[in-house]
Design an enzyme around this catalytic site. Structure first.
Site, PDB file in Angstrom:
ATOM      1  N   ASP A   1      -2.722   2.244   4.163  1.00  0.00           N
ATOM      2  CA  ASP A   1      -2.991   1.391   5.324  1.00  0.00           C
ATOM      3  C   ASP A   1      -3.329  -0.012   4.832  1.00  0.00           C
ATOM      4  O   ASP A   1      -3.952  -0.170   3.768  1.00  0.00           O
ATOM      5  CB  ASP A   1      -4.186   1.914   6.130  1.00  0.00           C
ATOM      6  CG  ASP A   1      -3.839   3.131   6.981  1.00  0.00           C
ATOM      7  OD1 ASP A   1      -2.692   3.618   6.875  1.00  0.00           O
ATOM      8  OD2 ASP A   1      -4.722   3.591   7.731  1.00  0.00           O
TER       9      ASP A   1
ATOM     10  N   HIS B   1       1.026   0.198  12.433  1.00  0.00           N
ATOM     11  CA  HIS B   1      -0.430   0.341  12.519  1.00  0.00           C
ATOM     12  C   HIS B   1      -0.971  -0.550  13.638  1.00  0.00           C
ATOM     13  O   HIS B   1      -2.142  -0.926  13.606  1.00  0.00           O
ATOM     14  CB  HIS B   1      -1.052  -0.022  11.175  1.00  0.00           C
ATOM     15  CG  HIS B   1      -2.412   0.564  10.933  1.00  0.00           C
ATOM     16  ND1 HIS B   1      -2.816   1.797  11.426  1.00  0.00           N
ATOM     17  CD2 HIS B   1      -3.494   0.091  10.244  1.00  0.00           C
ATOM     18  CE1 HIS B   1      -4.049   2.040  11.054  1.00  0.00           C
ATOM     19  NE2 HIS B   1      -4.490   1.027  10.339  1.00  0.00           N
TER      20      HIS B   1
ATOM     21  N   HIS C   1      -4.781  -4.035  15.575  1.00  0.00           N
ATOM     22  CA  HIS C   1      -5.756  -3.048  15.095  1.00  0.00           C
ATOM     23  C   HIS C   1      -6.873  -2.781  16.110  1.00  0.00           C
ATOM     24  O   HIS C   1      -8.055  -2.717  15.763  1.00  0.00           O
ATOM     25  CB  HIS C   1      -6.361  -3.512  13.771  1.00  0.00           C
ATOM     26  CG  HIS C   1      -6.832  -2.388  12.895  1.00  0.00           C
ATOM     27  ND1 HIS C   1      -8.146  -1.999  12.815  1.00  0.00           N
ATOM     28  CD2 HIS C   1      -6.161  -1.560  12.039  1.00  0.00           C
ATOM     29  CE1 HIS C   1      -8.280  -1.002  11.957  1.00  0.00           C
ATOM     30  NE2 HIS C   1      -7.087  -0.712  11.466  1.00  0.00           N
TER      31      HIS C   1
ATOM     32  N   HIS D   1      -6.049   2.819   0.871  1.00  0.00           N
ATOM     33  CA  HIS D   1      -5.873   1.444   1.355  1.00  0.00           C
ATOM     34  C   HIS D   1      -5.332   0.582   0.215  1.00  0.00           C
ATOM     35  O   HIS D   1      -5.876   0.608  -0.892  1.00  0.00           O
ATOM     36  CB  HIS D   1      -7.187   0.877   1.887  1.00  0.00           C
ATOM     37  CG  HIS D   1      -7.583   1.453   3.214  1.00  0.00           C
ATOM     38  ND1 HIS D   1      -8.208   2.665   3.327  1.00  0.00           N
ATOM     39  CD2 HIS D   1      -7.401   0.985   4.488  1.00  0.00           C
ATOM     40  CE1 HIS D   1      -8.416   2.932   4.613  1.00  0.00           C
ATOM     41  NE2 HIS D   1      -7.937   1.933   5.332  1.00  0.00           N
TER      42      HIS D   1
END
Length: 254
Positions: A70, A121, A125, A220
Site C-alpha cells: 500500500d 486504493h 484515502h 507499505h
C-alpha cells in the site's frame, strides 16, 4: 379486530427486520485478524466464504504468498523494492491512491512494465464505509482509474483495497456492482510510521512465525525497513517452501 392487530404486528416485525438488515449491512468494521493456530491461516473479521459472496478475498490456499504493498505517498523506497522484486522474479500488487499515481508517473510506469498489478486504493484515502451512495463511491475509484489510464494507456485492474481496512457489507456490495474485487490481507505488521521504523529483527519476528498457506501479505512501500529486508524476506519464505504468485492467481483471473 384480532386479525387487524396481528396484521399490524406482522407489518411492524417485517419493518424492523428490514431496518435491522440495512443497519447491519451498513455497519462499519475495521479489518482485523487473530492467529489461533501457528502455521495456519488466521481468522478474519469475516470468513473466507462470506467474503467470496461479494468478490472479496483475504487469504488463499496452498504454499503461496501474494505480496501486496500500500502507498499513499512516495518517500524514496519504492525503487529499491522494485529492484528487489525484479531480481527475485516476484510479482506484487501495489495499491495506490490517486494522488500517488498522478505524482509518480515513472514509478507507476515501471510497476506495470515489470509485470506488477497497480490496484485502486481510492483517490483521497477516505473512510469508504461512510459513503452510502454508489455515485460517490464510484467517484473515489474512477478518479484513480483516470490517472492510471492517462499514464499507461490501459484500463486499471479491478482490484480495490479499502483505506485502513475500514469497510461495511454495503461497501463490498458497491465494489462488486462496479466490477471490483476487494482485497484485504491475512498478514501485516506495524510498518507505516516513517519516523518509528521497526528493526529488521522486529520485522522478521512478526512476518516469519505467522506465515501460513495462501497468505496475502500487506507491506507499505513507504517503509525503509521493508525495503531493506525484502530480499532476505523473500528468500526466507522460499526456504519455508512458499512460492510467490500474482493476485490474478488468487482470484482466478489468470
Amino acid at each position: 379486530m384480532r386479525i387487524i392487530r396481528n396484521t399490524i404486528r406482522s407489518g411492524i416485525f417485517a419493518l424492523l427486520a428490514v431496518i435491522t438488515a440495512v443497519t447491519c449491512s451498513a455497519k462499519s468494521t475495521n479489518w482485523g485478524l487473530s492467529f489461533p493456530t501457528p502455521g495456519q491461516a488466521p481468522q478474519g473479521m469475516a470468513s473466507r466464504e462470506a467474503l467470496l459472496k461479494h468478490d472479496a478475498y483475504f487469504v488463499g490456499g496452498g504454499n503461496t504468498v501474494y505480496l501486496t504493498f500500500d502507498a499513499g505517498y512516495e518517500n524514496g523506497h519504492t525503487e529499491t523494492i522494485l529492484n528487489v522484486l525484479k531480481k527475485a522474479e516476484v510479482p506484487a500488487a501495489f495499491f495506490l491512491v490517486g494522488t500517488y499515481i498522478r505524482d509518480n508517473r515513472e514509478l507507476v510506469e515501471r510497476m506495470v512494465e515489470d509485470g506488477h498489478i497497480v490496484a485502486n486504493h481510492t483517490m483521497n484515502h477516505p473512510d469508504m464505509s461512510a459513503i452510502s451512495d454508489i455515485a460517490s463511491f464510484e467517484k473515489e475509484l474512477s478518479q484513480t482509474e483516470g490517472y492510471y489510464k492517462e499514464i499507461t494507456g490501459h484500463d486499471m485492474p479491478k482490484y480495490y483495497r479499502p483505506p485502513k481496512g475500514i469497510y461495511s457489507e454495503a461497501n463490498l456490495k458497491l465494489a462488486k456492482e462496479l466490477g471490483y474485487k476487494t482485497i484485504f490481507w491475512s498478514l501485516t505488521y506495524v510498518d507505516w510510521y516513517e519516523n518509528k521504523q521497526p528493526t529488521h529483527e522486529q520485522a522478521f519476528s512478526k512476518l516469519l512465525p505467522r506465515a501460513h498457506p495462501g497468505m496475502v501479505l500487506l507491506l507499505h512501500s513507504t517503509s525503509r525497513t521493508n525495503a531493506e529486508i525484502l530480499e532476505d524476506l523473500i528468500a526466507k519464505y522460499r526456504e519455508m517452501g512458499y512460492e510467490f504468485k500474482s493476485l490474478d492467481h488468487l482470484t482466478g483471473m489468470e
